[in-house]
Design an enzyme around this catalytic site. Sequence first.
Site, PDB file in Angstrom:
ATOM      1  N   LYS A  43      35.498  26.860  32.226  1.00  0.00           N
ATOM      2  CA  LYS A  43      35.333  26.638  30.791  1.00  0.00           C
ATOM      3  C   LYS A  43      35.033  25.153  30.591  1.00  0.00           C
ATOM      4  CE  LYS A  43      37.843  25.963  26.549  1.00  0.00           C
ATOM      5  NZ  LYS A  43      38.994  26.226  25.690  1.00  0.00           N
ATOM      6  N   ALA A  74      39.059  28.691  19.901  1.00  0.00           N
ATOM      7  CA  ALA A  74      39.807  27.668  19.152  1.00  0.00           C
ATOM      8  C   ALA A  74      39.798  27.913  17.651  1.00  0.00           C
ATOM      9  CB  ALA A  74      39.288  26.270  19.420  1.00  0.00           C
ATOM     10  N   THR A 133      47.140  28.205  21.171  1.00  0.00           N
ATOM     11  CA  THR A 133      48.201  27.756  20.262  1.00  0.00           C
ATOM     12  C   THR A 133      48.663  28.859  19.315  1.00  0.00           C
ATOM     13  OG1 THR A 133      47.179  25.588  20.362  1.00  0.00           O
ATOM     14  CG2 THR A 133      48.859  25.892  18.692  1.00  0.00           C
TER      15      THR A 133
END
Lengths: 66, 262
Positions: B104, B191, B214
């Site tokens: 990535k 993200a 997250t």
Amino acid sequence: MQITLNGAPTEVADALTLTQLIEQLGLGARRLAVEVNAELVPRSQFEHHRIAPEDRVEIIQAVGGG
Amino acid sequence: MTQTSDSLLIAGKEYRSRLLVGTGKYKDLDETARAIEASGAEIVTIAVRRTNIGQNSDEPNILEVLPPERYTILPNTAGCYDVETAVRTCQLARELLDGHPLVKLEVLGDQKTLFPDVMATLKAAEILVKDGFQVMVYTNDDPIVARELESMGCVAVMPLAAPIGSGLGIRNPLNILTIVENAKVPIIVDAGVGTASDAAEAMELGCDGVLMNTAIAAAKHPVLMASAMRKGIEAGREAYLAGRMAAKRYASASSPIEGLFF
């Protein structure tokens, strides 16, 4: 001789190989990758690669990340 | 299209799960492992960092809870702000994973936003593709840049939904839609998702998958959120395949008008 190991000035024996360095650090069993002076050294060459004075050695591992 | 044939194809390998997860920010490796299990993810990102010298040299490593025979490990270049460090990081990662070429790529431009440096990303992608890497690339939600990265040979293009770690959801759904419509390689939102409905929205737009970290790790109950994300991804994918109804301004009765007895 002095080298820089993961950013820190470190005293090691002259003409140490990467295999010996990794063993001395107690990292022998770990999955690692190594750069010397910003160049990748393949694992297959650890045994033959001798560290020189002033070398910048980075020992790298996988960590959690996103 | 039947559900069983609806697999995600990246660099020639088929995956059943369209949820890709990171392994950062968890309390410990046990929680990491349980959250990943609950997410059903098959592609899992890691970072590469300096080994702690002289301390905790017997502490377990992330790869011990992610057996490569079960998971596809996706090393990232997080923390790289220039082409050279991103390329070096990929080379180290490939060595670390015995020649596994999937990476990535992210080249960041700014610490406040963690937005990609698109110029540096394009340069690094070109070098890595030439060097035999299979590059999944983090980029902005810019359809032109996405098209360029695809034409350079990246195996997946991964536009952000919102800044990394922000949990703001999909800020620019129309651009994501345009990127999806233009693409022949998988488009994976990478993200910015915050909760399961964000993941479902990305899938409803036609994205091939979502990569997140997250949103799961910083939830109050990460393992439960991992399970919610798995369902959000599946629900969004099925809704996309089903083809949603057209939205209308006014009502349309669901019960027949005919046969009313009053």
